[in-house]
Design an enzyme around this catalytic site. Structure first.
Site: not given
Ligand code: NAP
Length: 535
Positions: A268, A307
């Site tokens: 997602e 999101c």
């Molecule tokens: P993110 O930076 O991609 O992080 C998401 C998760 O992935 C965090 O738990 C992060 O851990 C983890 N992560 C980072 N690098 C990783 C890796 N190499 N391997 C495994 N896990 C890893 O996103 P965010 O900043 O938290 O969220 C914002 C984004 O999410 C926005 O773009 C939004 O559109 C999207 N979003 C989408 C939805 C949906 O349902 N489609 C819902 C909510 C948000 P750490 O925090 O420890 O780095």
């Protein structure tokens, strides 16, 4: 506790431990800081350094999985109901944590906290309908050959691995429980990894559920802090459900272990969701007002950090200025500041890094758009703009349609949206699709034929469509609200995933097997199986 003017640490700042292998464990070192985005103060720290994640996954698989699968679907559904009750009993505490760690107003926190409790309750209820079954089936056995006794049936067998759930920062409660609910109902143990920046709420909620002794040992684990080598230890039977940015989603999909072992992954990711005002909607009509209200609600709830939030506002060119005026008039009423003050309608974004990323995104949008609304005097209520991660709501207007790719590409994860005008409905539908695959779009019109036509036209590029006519103007649940009974996910850049959708969501956690055998053998399997589509 350390206190300097640049980096203040609240006294009693928590160290977030992880719950792995059936015990609470702290990583080594200081780890990452979690801040209060209103004040900039550090309120907790999380480190996962040195934690044995291979052993943790093994424990979930070997202890949690078998214990969970001894239970039937209805017994597991009952556990979900107990989790919901344990969480509901401490709602006010969750709101407080959401305010301090995520900058949530009460209305923001309710979407996250009440959304998670409601989702658990929903799956407790519909999961109960699966009764004593331990398997899923699709319909009934069908004849496969001339001999009537040779039959076939599609059966779902719960996976015997662990479900790794990786969540985004904006929904620390809902992200955790909407995934865990369906995985636990399926009989698959969960290892959940909240985004570090807002992990406090997830950690306290898991701690409450563990303390209430509701789940079998190993059914629920939590990793606070960086994922480290988590994905290196995945194996057949494990799945990954990820919510977050498209870039991280892609790196998970491309992870060597995930590729080699063909690990099932649901993504997602981010999305350029649109709200589309129908050509029929005159500025003095009810539908026009409903449209403007929804755009503003989506821009300001959780400071635009959803999101599903509306990023692109598509309006007929002859009503562009009227739409901007109506949206601006409502945006003007937004009170930004400390969410502890009940008069505040929009809090800060999650941290300074996010504020910076919004500023960079807006700068890119401005290469193709002009500012249509921003507050003249951006005054904060009870907050210091120097310390807090506050962002003013901003409405932009696309300059030229021939040169507006950036508007359809850049997801600014904050209280920002861009108005783009269309000439006719064909252009409107094409523009909605230029998001490259989105989670949700909403269409506002009093013309049923237009709504139906738009729904089909936008169907291939969207995961969910909200079709608002005046009869549901006040009763619909909102553009950005994800319901457990409906699918959540979108094609293309939105990740191509599918979550929830009622009992349909269980299939992600089951292996679908085509069984061929005699009528007698298949009836022995049917006796253990429930058909989720029939419930
Ligand atoms: P993110 O930076 O991609 O992080 C998401 C998760 O992935 C965090 O738990 C992060 O851990 C983890 N992560 C980072 N690098 C990783 C890796 N190499 N391997 C495994 N896990 C890893 O996103 P965010 O900043 O938290 O969220 C914002 C984004 O999410 C926005 O773009 C939004 O559109 C999207 N979003 C989408 C939805 C949906 O349902 N489609 C819902 C909510 C948000 P750490 O925090 O420890 O780095």
């Amino acid at each position: 506790m350390l206190t300097t003017s640049e980096n203040r640490v609240e006294s009693g700042a928590k160290v977030l431990e992880s719950y792995l292998g059936g015990k609470w464990q702290a990583g080594v070192g200081q780890g990452a800081a979690l801040v209060n985005p209103t004040t900039g103060d550090t309120i907790a720290r999380a480190s996962s350094k040195g934690l044995d994640l291979s052993a943790a996954l093994g424990y979930s698989r070997n202890v949690g999985g078998p214990e969970l699968r001894k239970l039937s679907y209805s017994q597991r559904a009952e556990l979900l109901g107990k989790i919901a009750d344990a969480l509901a009993a401490r709602r006010e505490e969750w709101f407080e944590i959401a305010r301090r760690n995520s900058g949530n107003t009460k209305a923001d926190a309710m979407i996250d906290v009440d959304g998670s409790i409601g989702t658990l309750k929903y799956f407790a209820k519909i999961g109960g309908k699966l009764g004593d079954a331990h398997l899923l089936r699709v319909g009934s056995p069908m004849r496969l050959a001339r001999d009537q006794t040779f039959q076939g049936l599609h059966v779902g067998v719960p996976l015997d691995g662990v479900a790794v759930h990786i969540n985004a920062f904006n929904f620390p409660a809902w992200g955790l429980w909407e995934k865990a609910a369906i995985s636990l109902l399926a009989g698959v143990p969960v290892l959940s990894k909240p985004a570090t920046s807002t992990a406090w709420l997830a950690q306290e909620m898991v701690s409450a559920v563990i303390a209430a002794n509701i789940l079998p040992l190993g059914a629920l684990s939590l990793l606070c802090g960086s994922p480290n080598d988590l994905l290196d230890h995945l194996q057949l039977g494990d799945v990954v459900a990820f919510t977050g940015s498209a870039d991280t989603g892609e790196s998970i999909r491309q992870h060597p272990r995930v590729r080699q072992q063909n690990i099932r992954v649901n993504i997602e990711a981010d999305s350029l969701n649109a709200a589309l005002l129908g050509p029929d909607a005159a500025p003095d009509s009810a539908i026009f007002g409903l449209f403007a209200r929804e755009v503003v609600r989506e821009m300001t709830l959780k400071a635009g950090q959803k999101c599903t939030a509306i990023r692109r506002v598509l309006v007929p060119d002859y009503h562009e200025q009227a739409a901007i005026d109506a949206i601006s008039a409502l945006l003007k009423m937004t009170v930004v500041g400390d969410p502890a003050n009940a008069l505040v309608s929009m809090g800060p974004v999650v941290n300074m890094a996010q504020r910076k990323s919004i500023a960079e995104g807006v700068a890119r949008l401005k290469t193709r758009a002009d500012v249509a609304y921003e507050p003249g005097d951006f005054a904060l209520l009870d907050a210091d703009a120097g310390r807090g991660a506050f962002v003013a709501p901003m409405l932009l207007r696309a300059r030229e349609k021939s040169n507006d790719d950036v508007i359809h590409e850049i997801e600014v994860f904050g209280p920002v949206a861009t108005v783009v005008s269309y000439r006719d409905k064909a252009e409107a539908f094409a523009m909605a699709g230029r998001g490259g695959g989105s989670l949700a779009a909403s269409i506002f019109s009093a013309d049923t034929a237009f709504l139906a036509e738009a729904a089909v036209a936008l169907g291939t590029t969207h995961g969910r469509l909200l079709l608002v006519d005046p009869t549901i103007g006040d009763s619909h649940t909102g553009h950005g609200i994800v319901l457990p009974s409906l699918l959540h996910g979108g094609p293309g850049r939105a990740g191509g995933g599918e979550e929830l959708g009622g009992l349909h969501g269980l299939w992600f956690y089951h292996q679908r097997v085509a069984m061929q055998g005699s009528a007698t053998t298949l009836s022995a399997i049917v006796a253990q199986a429930a058909d989720p589509a029939a419930e």
